[in-house]
Design an enzyme around this catalytic site. Structure first.
Site, mmCIF file in Angstrom:
data_model
loop_
_atom_site.group_PDB
_atom_site.id
_atom_site.type_symbol
_atom_site.label_atom_id
_atom_site.label_comp_id
_atom_site.label_asym_id
_atom_site.label_seq_id
_atom_site.Cartn_x
_atom_site.Cartn_y
_atom_site.Cartn_z
ATOM 1 N N HIS A 1 126.577 7.265 -24.660
ATOM 2 C CA HIS A 1 126.810 5.849 -24.345
ATOM 3 C C HIS A 1 127.610 5.679 -23.055
ATOM 4 O O HIS A 1 127.327 4.784 -22.261
ATOM 5 C CB HIS A 1 127.511 5.147 -25.515
ATOM 6 C CG HIS A 1 126.731 5.232 -26.792
ATOM 7 N ND1 HIS A 1 127.304 5.093 -28.028
ATOM 8 C CD2 HIS A 1 125.409 5.475 -27.019
ATOM 9 C CE1 HIS A 1 126.365 5.239 -28.959
ATOM 10 N NE2 HIS A 1 125.216 5.474 -28.379
ATOM 11 N N HIS B 1 117.421 12.173 -29.717
ATOM 12 C CA HIS B 1 118.066 12.814 -28.562
ATOM 13 C C HIS B 1 117.363 14.098 -28.154
ATOM 14 O O HIS B 1 117.198 14.378 -26.980
ATOM 15 C CB HIS B 1 119.539 13.092 -28.877
ATOM 16 C CG HIS B 1 120.341 11.828 -28.989
ATOM 17 N ND1 HIS B 1 120.611 11.018 -27.908
ATOM 18 C CD2 HIS B 1 120.923 11.234 -30.052
ATOM 19 C CE1 HIS B 1 121.325 9.980 -28.302
ATOM 20 N NE2 HIS B 1 121.520 10.077 -29.604
HETATM 21 ZN ZN LIG Z 1 123.397 5.683 -29.347
#
Ligand SMILES: [Zn+2]
Length: 290
Positions: free
Chosen positions: A80, A268
């Site tokens: 983030h 991810h």
């Molecule tokens: Zn995230």
């Protein structure tokens, strides 16, 4: 997107908070860095102040987050803050952290954006090199149905279209197409929060993770698809967060990525694989040109 110079922070920016998975209180200090420095983490609580470049070579596979490690030093949930830096077109920054995991804030990138904007951003001398997708690259995971396709863009822009098609109510079918600029990042993505299902929270707690996390720290959906003790900021907040995560992971290419990206159901690890593939094709091109 026109050619631009590299950018860094005008002065230090600090973000306090606790990590989502490990729950440790941490301070993350973002410092200006010179041209061509890149985005580099440093664990300042460890005696060996190892530098950990935000590059895919240093990824350690972990579920649900992006983790980097080098020479025994590790930093978790980096996606983030990296999304905030890439979204605001910051190429050079030292990210000093005094714990194992970036502060979560409300599960979005907004707290990083506010700190960076308060510190200010400055242009540097050198042009920001482009890492363009030079040929079509695909990542396909038959097991999960995840798919990425990246293809060259006519301009120097970063265009992402994303389709979230999960079987779970609340975050089942959402799609969004966006050209990433600092304005569109702040307006469309920065406030979108991490989301999780209630059953996943219980599974994480069973292995000792997320014990200090409450439904106010992220979006937790119940079995009917309603956020628990929370309200959505946008009806399609989940797909916006998925694109935010992708941006953070694309930062691991180590440069300003441009191209057309189309993703479905990715996590991810698929983002990391896509970055590796793009870097491989660039390496191949350089070898062919040599
Ligand atoms: Zn995230």
């Amino acid at each position: 997107m026109i050619d631009r110079r590299q950018r860094t922070l005008a002065r230090a920016a600090r973000v306090y908070g606790r990590g989502l998975f490990h729950g440790k209180d941490v301070t993350l200090t973002l410092l200006p860095a010179p041209d061509y420095h890149g985005l580099v983490f440093q664990r300042v609580d460890l005696s060996a102040r190892v530098l950990i470049p935000a590059r895919v070579e240093y990824v350690v596979p972990q579920p649900r987050r992006t983790v980097l490690a080098r020479l025994g030093a590790q930093v978790e949930t980096v996606e983030h803050v990296l999304a905030a830096l890439v979204g605001l077109q910051i190429d050079n920054c030292i990210l000093q952290i005094n714990g194992p995991e970036c502060p979560n804030g409300d599960g979005s990138a907004q707290h990083f954006v506010e700190a960076i904007e308060a510190a200010g951003v400055v242009e540097q001398s050198a042009p920001a090199p482009l890492l363009d997708v030079s040929e079509t690259v695909a990542v396909v995971d038959d097991g999960t149905g995840a798919r990425w396709t990246a293809r060259p863009a006519d301009d120097d822009g970063l265009h992402i279209e994303y389709e979230l098609c999960s079987p779970y109510p609340g975050c089942d079918r959402q799609s969004l197409s966006l050209t990433i600029t600092p304005d569109s990042f702040v307006r469309e993505l920065a406030t979108a929060r991490t989301f999780v299902r209630e059953s996943e929270v219980q599974a994480l707690r069973a292995v000792g993770l997320g014990r200090r996390t409450t439904p106010r720290d992220l979006l937790v959906f119940d079995a009917s698809g309603n956020p628990i003790q929370n309200t959505l900021r946008r009806p399609d907040e989940c797909v916006r967060h998925k694109i935010l995560d992708c941006l953070g992971d694309f930062a691991l290419a180590g440069g300003r990525v441009c191209g057309h990206f189309a993703g479905q159901r990715t996590g991810h690890r698929h983002n990391h694989e896509l970055v590796r593939r793009i870097k491989d094709t660039q390496l191949g091109q350089r070898r062919r040109a040599a």
